[in-house]
Write a protein that holds these residues in place. Sequence first.
Motif, mmCIF file in Angstrom:
data_model
loop_
_atom_site.group_PDB
_atom_site.id
_atom_site.type_symbol
_atom_site.label_atom_id
_atom_site.label_comp_id
_atom_site.label_asym_id
_atom_site.label_seq_id
_atom_site.Cartn_x
_atom_site.Cartn_y
_atom_site.Cartn_z
ATOM 1 N N GLY A 31 0.687 -1.127 0.090
ATOM 2 C CA GLY A 31 -0.084 -0.058 0.029
ATOM 3 C C GLY A 31 0.798 1.445 -0.124
ATOM 4 O O GLY A 31 2.313 1.339 0.042
ATOM 5 N N ILE A 32 0.365 2.295 0.009
ATOM 6 C CA ILE A 32 0.929 3.643 0.048
ATOM 7 C C ILE A 32 0.845 4.524 1.275
ATOM 8 O O ILE A 32 -0.283 4.635 1.558
ATOM 9 C CB ILE A 32 0.508 4.501 -1.426
ATOM 10 C CG1 ILE A 32 0.757 3.441 -2.591
ATOM 11 C CG2 ILE A 32 0.839 5.887 -1.350
ATOM 12 C CD1 ILE A 32 0.253 4.337 -3.881
ATOM 13 N N ILE A 33 1.739 5.197 1.579
ATOM 14 C CA ILE A 33 1.581 6.207 2.659
ATOM 15 C C ILE A 33 2.066 7.499 1.946
ATOM 16 O O ILE A 33 3.149 7.507 1.383
ATOM 17 C CB ILE A 33 2.828 5.691 3.704
ATOM 18 C CG1 ILE A 33 2.261 4.513 4.500
ATOM 19 C CG2 ILE A 33 2.914 7.055 4.711
ATOM 20 C CD1 ILE A 33 3.089 4.164 5.779
ATOM 21 N N SER A 34 1.286 8.163 2.041
ATOM 22 C CA SER A 34 1.228 9.395 1.270
ATOM 23 C C SER A 34 1.185 10.907 2.392
ATOM 24 O O SER A 34 0.092 11.031 2.792
ATOM 25 C CB SER A 34 0.163 9.746 0.056
ATOM 26 O OG SER A 34 0.485 10.767 -0.435
ATOM 27 N N VAL A 35 2.055 11.618 2.428
ATOM 28 C CA VAL A 35 2.097 13.013 2.813
ATOM 29 C C VAL A 35 1.235 13.875 1.893
ATOM 30 O O VAL A 35 1.555 14.065 0.661
ATOM 31 C CB VAL A 35 3.347 13.761 3.206
ATOM 32 C CG1 VAL A 35 3.067 15.261 3.662
ATOM 33 C CG2 VAL A 35 4.204 12.967 3.900
ATOM 34 N N MET A 36 -0.047 14.513 2.678
ATOM 35 C CA MET A 36 -0.685 15.244 1.499
ATOM 36 C C MET A 36 -0.241 16.540 0.995
ATOM 37 O O MET A 36 0.604 17.194 1.816
ATOM 38 C CB MET A 36 -2.154 15.712 2.453
ATOM 39 C CG MET A 36 -2.862 14.630 2.834
ATOM 40 S SD MET A 36 -4.282 15.195 3.740
ATOM 41 C CE MET A 36 -3.839 14.799 5.424
ATOM 42 N N ASN A 37 -0.549 16.791 -0.100
ATOM 43 C CA ASN A 37 -0.023 18.190 -0.899
ATOM 44 C C ASN A 37 -1.474 18.875 -1.454
ATOM 45 O O ASN A 37 -1.637 18.461 -2.580
ATOM 46 C CB ASN A 37 0.954 17.802 -1.780
ATOM 47 C CG ASN A 37 1.675 19.072 -2.441
ATOM 48 O OD1 ASN A 37 1.030 20.213 -2.160
ATOM 49 N ND2 ASN A 37 2.494 18.900 -3.244
#
Length: 426
Positions: free
Chosen positions: A170-176
């Motif tokens: 899965g993906i861990i993503s910092v919001m932009n």
Amino acid sequence: MSGKFTQAVIKVASRCNLNCSYCYVYNRGDTTYLKQPKFMPKPVINKTIERIYNHVMKHKLDRFHFIFHGGEPLLAKPDFFENFVQEVYYKFRKTKVKTFFSVQTNGLLINDEWCDLFARHGFNVGISLDGNKEANDEFRVDHQGKGSYDRVLKGVDFLKRHKKVRDQWGIISVMNPNMDAIEVYNHYKSIGTRAINFLFPDCTHDDKYAVIPPDSDVFATWLIKMFDRWFYESPKERPDIQMFSSLISVILGGGSWVEHFGKGNSEIVVIESNGSIEAEDSLRGCGNGFTKAGANVMFDELDDAFDTKLAYLYHNGSMMNCTQCMACPLNEICSGGFLLHRYDSKTGFNNPSVYCDTLMKLITHIQKIVLDNLPKSLLEEAGVSYITYEETKEILAEELPKIKPPEHISFLESFKSSEYLVKDAV
């Protein structure tokens, strides 16, 4: 003090092949990594497994989750992981304890050899990625300033080609929020992920590192737009967005898959490459050496970590909120937010989250959508109704003067830099 851990974040590597501008390990002012071994030495590995075993036996746990982290953990090579996992198997061989393994990686080094190892031991793999190529490469760059997106996608392709691991990543993503929410969502679906964990950019109340002001409306607008698209899609078509599924679960009275929503103790401990036993490592963002509280697997059992103030606070953080949070009608859902986001060098953790208003708008929106999609007869029978953002603000203003500051406020304030950082942590 006492408590139990069911998960350990094992920092097997203290260096990284990327130099992400927002990284809490290397680019937020904490330099303690320079004094740590680049890779976890064999004696520390052995002691780490021994301490975890002792903890599991003492608390009669039936499972334990090893989460390999860094830096970039895959710099440690497949043989390192094979030996580590085999040591775990050997230590727990006479028990009925189930052991689970995950790795959080930037994905640049993934190849067939790594995929074989992941498949052999049932690893779940988290890939760090921040949107499309343009968004990701704005912040997630290497030490030469080159973007990482294309290399990450090559690693993802290896995972997708291996039958036994293609559904275990899965993906861990910092919001932009500068990138359109729907574009981000559709992009992640297009590359085949089945799970996404969105993170707020790390920042504190006095943080000079914040790229986007955390109290602006952009995060709430961004998340609500994505939620509305996600919620009305078929469950078979949409990936699991852990922030959304956790909030829905907590709103309906269940548990959370995201540690800072809902009431409950955190059961995660961090073990650094030098054996240091620490609280959640993003708390490095509070100041240089902030998480260095003195416990180490070479000398201490995991239970001894509860004798350090920061680990105790992290473990009990959802129940130890500031007065404003205790007056809020959404407190049972939000629990004050992520601990790092509550920090101020002058008041310690005696503050609401820097993302308080965003969380308030998001939670009230999700609550309304979820309840509107349940049978009215069921809601009437249970006596359940939603609360709006405006009503939440009104109740908060009315109830706050009535709240008597709890005894733990002085404990929260004891972490301000003048009292905690200089004397205890460095």
